[in-house]
Design a protein around this motif. Structure first.
Motif, mmCIF file in Angstrom:
data_model
loop_
_atom_site.group_PDB
_atom_site.id
_atom_site.type_symbol
_atom_site.label_atom_id
_atom_site.label_comp_id
_atom_site.label_asym_id
_atom_site.label_seq_id
_atom_site.Cartn_x
_atom_site.Cartn_y
_atom_site.Cartn_z
ATOM 1 N N LYS A 188 4.198 22.437 26.741
ATOM 2 C CA LYS A 188 3.638 23.154 25.601
ATOM 3 C C LYS A 188 4.525 23.122 24.358
ATOM 4 O O LYS A 188 4.131 23.619 23.323
ATOM 5 C CB LYS A 188 3.339 24.602 25.994
ATOM 6 C CG LYS A 188 1.992 24.750 26.707
ATOM 7 C CD LYS A 188 1.649 26.197 26.889
ATOM 8 C CE LYS A 188 0.231 26.360 27.410
ATOM 9 N NZ LYS A 188 -0.772 25.937 26.425
ATOM 10 N N GLY A 189 5.718 22.558 24.430
ATOM 11 C CA GLY A 189 6.554 22.491 23.241
ATOM 12 C C GLY A 189 7.962 22.963 23.506
ATOM 13 O O GLY A 189 8.519 22.775 24.580
ATOM 14 N N THR A 190 8.559 23.610 22.502
ATOM 15 C CA THR A 190 9.975 23.971 22.579
ATOM 16 C C THR A 190 10.212 25.220 23.427
ATOM 17 O O THR A 190 11.332 25.461 23.854
ATOM 18 C CB THR A 190 10.529 24.216 21.168
ATOM 19 O OG1 THR A 190 9.744 25.233 20.521
ATOM 20 C CG2 THR A 190 10.449 22.936 20.331
ATOM 21 N N ILE A 191 9.168 26.040 23.655
ATOM 22 C CA ILE A 191 9.333 27.242 24.463
ATOM 23 C C ILE A 191 9.359 26.855 25.941
ATOM 24 O O ILE A 191 8.477 26.148 26.423
ATOM 25 C CB ILE A 191 8.196 28.246 24.195
ATOM 26 C CG1 ILE A 191 8.210 28.656 22.713
ATOM 27 C CG2 ILE A 191 8.320 29.472 25.083
ATOM 28 C CD1 ILE A 191 7.058 29.545 22.323
ATOM 29 N N ILE A 192 10.381 27.311 26.672
ATOM 30 C CA ILE A 192 10.539 26.891 28.067
ATOM 31 C C ILE A 192 10.064 27.995 29.011
ATOM 32 O O ILE A 192 10.029 29.169 28.670
ATOM 33 C CB ILE A 192 12.008 26.517 28.373
ATOM 34 C CG1 ILE A 192 12.925 27.726 28.143
ATOM 35 C CG2 ILE A 192 12.452 25.352 27.513
ATOM 36 C CD1 ILE A 192 14.374 27.440 28.492
ATOM 37 N N LEU A 193 9.702 27.590 30.222
ATOM 38 C CA LEU A 193 9.187 28.532 31.213
ATOM 39 C C LEU A 193 10.306 29.409 31.784
ATOM 40 O O LEU A 193 11.436 28.948 31.951
ATOM 41 C CB LEU A 193 8.518 27.775 32.358
ATOM 42 C CG LEU A 193 7.183 27.086 32.056
ATOM 43 C CD1 LEU A 193 6.727 26.293 33.279
ATOM 44 C CD2 LEU A 193 6.140 28.111 31.674
#
Length: 389
Positions: A188-193
């Motif tokens: 989804k991009g730069t945000i990590i789980l």
């Protein structure tokens, strides 16, 4: 000299004969065969456009002023069979990026077939416009200068199947089963789980919508409930309640929207972190109000006013057990004047202002480093759905 004149006359005669022959050929064998020309009666081609001179402000100071093609979309629809239709809409104002889950370019809004099973029942298959409910999303994108936070951070076009049932002239129910996203959760991009979060093997969204009409169609509703899952045991539910009143001169719309995310699919709160690679927040919620008033002052002059507010809540962000915190509230106001000079052409020239204000909680300021702020935009241009066929 005489020889040169003769050669020129011969050339002109040859060219004229060739043109006549070509014209006769085109009459005998048209580009579109006669037996296919009836298909054009069931074919629509529309260009949706909004262009303008935009002057952007940040913290009440001019940031930039330039001409911008805000909206440019092509919409094709056709009836290919007495019971089968097709529709395709593509936008040209963003880069085409194939989805890692559905493999369809992000610029494709919709691409589906519509099968009429009975007089009251139809089935749609392909990339669909999610039937969220509410009238903010029902409006054509060229009509919306700024979306409220939920829709502005949502994936609104998803691949799947939908079933619609027209109970009678006043009530319709729609059900959709869609991919929960165009992309895998870890793409989804730069945000990590967050640690311990696993992607589900069945990332689906279930959408149910009721559209009602009352008082000779003067009052209409579009209510929906949706449930998504992309991570194991981590779901999201979304409620949208749209209301619309309309008479000869006035159209008034009001939407209430609420979503609760076990993980922050919208990414608004997650992106508030000062970390270079922020971690996706858990247990967040967004609550919104949106309203729009359109008033026809004169036959060619329309005044519009859009007001919106969005509240963001988070239970856990950067510290454990932070409590159910009201992280941020945003406000929006957009007055607009539209002038339509032509009777038989929907071409409107407009002037509008779009203002947004952001107020953060003390928690957001101290823990997330956020500061209050505002943005603005003055836009002058034209709006038109240009129907070519």
């Amino acid at each position: 000299m005489k020889r040169l004149v003769c050669l020129i006359l011969i050339g002109i005669s040859t060219f004229a004969f060739g043109q006549q022959s070509s014209a006769n050929d085109s009459l005998t064998n048209p580009l579109i065969p006669v037996n296919k020309q009836n298909l054009l009666k069931d074919f629509d081609l529309v260009f949706y456009m909004r262009y303008g001179l935009d002057s952007d402000f940040k913290q009440d100071k001019l940031a930039t002023s330039r001409f911008s093609g805000n909206e440019l979309r092509i919409d094709l629809s056709a009836k290919v069979h007495e019971k089968v239709g097709f529709r395709f809409r593509n936008r040209f104002t963003s880069a085409p990026i194939p989805g890692t889950l559905d493999n369809v370019n992000s610029t494709v809004d919709i691409a589906f077939i519509d099968v009429k099973a009975t007089d009251k029942l139809n089935v749609t298959l392909g990339k669909l416009s999610a039937d969220w409910g509410g009238y903010e999303f029902d409006l054509n994108p060229i009509e919306v200068l700024e979306y409220n936070d939920i829709l502005n951070h949502s994936e609104n076009y998803l691949v799947g199947v939908g079933v619609g049932y027209q109970v009678n002239e006043k009530h319709r129910f729609n059900v959709q089963v869609l991919n929960a996203s165009a992309n895998r959760l870890d793409k989804k991009g730069t945000i990590i789980l967050p640690k311990g979060i696993e992607e589900t093997k069945v990332p689906l969204a279930f959408v149910g919508n009721w559209r009602g009409s009352f008082w000779d169609n003067q009052f209409q509703t579009s209510y929906s409930y949706s449930y998504f899952t992309q991570a194991k045991n981590k779901g999201m539910y979304y409620i949208a309640l749209g209301n619309k009143y309309q008479n000869k001169q006035l159209t008034w719309m009001y939407d209430f929207q609420y979503t609760h995310d076990a993980i922050d699919r919208h990414g608004i709160i997650s992106s508030m972190s000062q970390e270079e690679k922020p971690i996706m927040a858990k247990d967040v919620a967004y609550l919104e109000h949106w309203t729009r008033l359109d008033y026809q002052v004169y036959p060619k002059l329309i005044f519009s006013l859009t007001l919106m507010t969005s509240n963001a809540y988070a239970q856990h962000t950067t510290v454990e057990n932070a409590g159910n915190s009201h992280i941020r509230v945003s406000y929006g106001a957009s007055p607009m004047i539209q002038y339509s000079p032509f009777k038989k052409l929907d071409l409107r020239f407009y002037a509008a202002y779009v203002g947004r204000w952001y107020a953060n909680s003390s928690y957001a300021k101290t823990e997330l480093g956020q500061v209050d702020g505002n943005t603005g935009r003055i836009s002058i241009g034209f709006i038109s759905p240009l129907q070519l066929l």
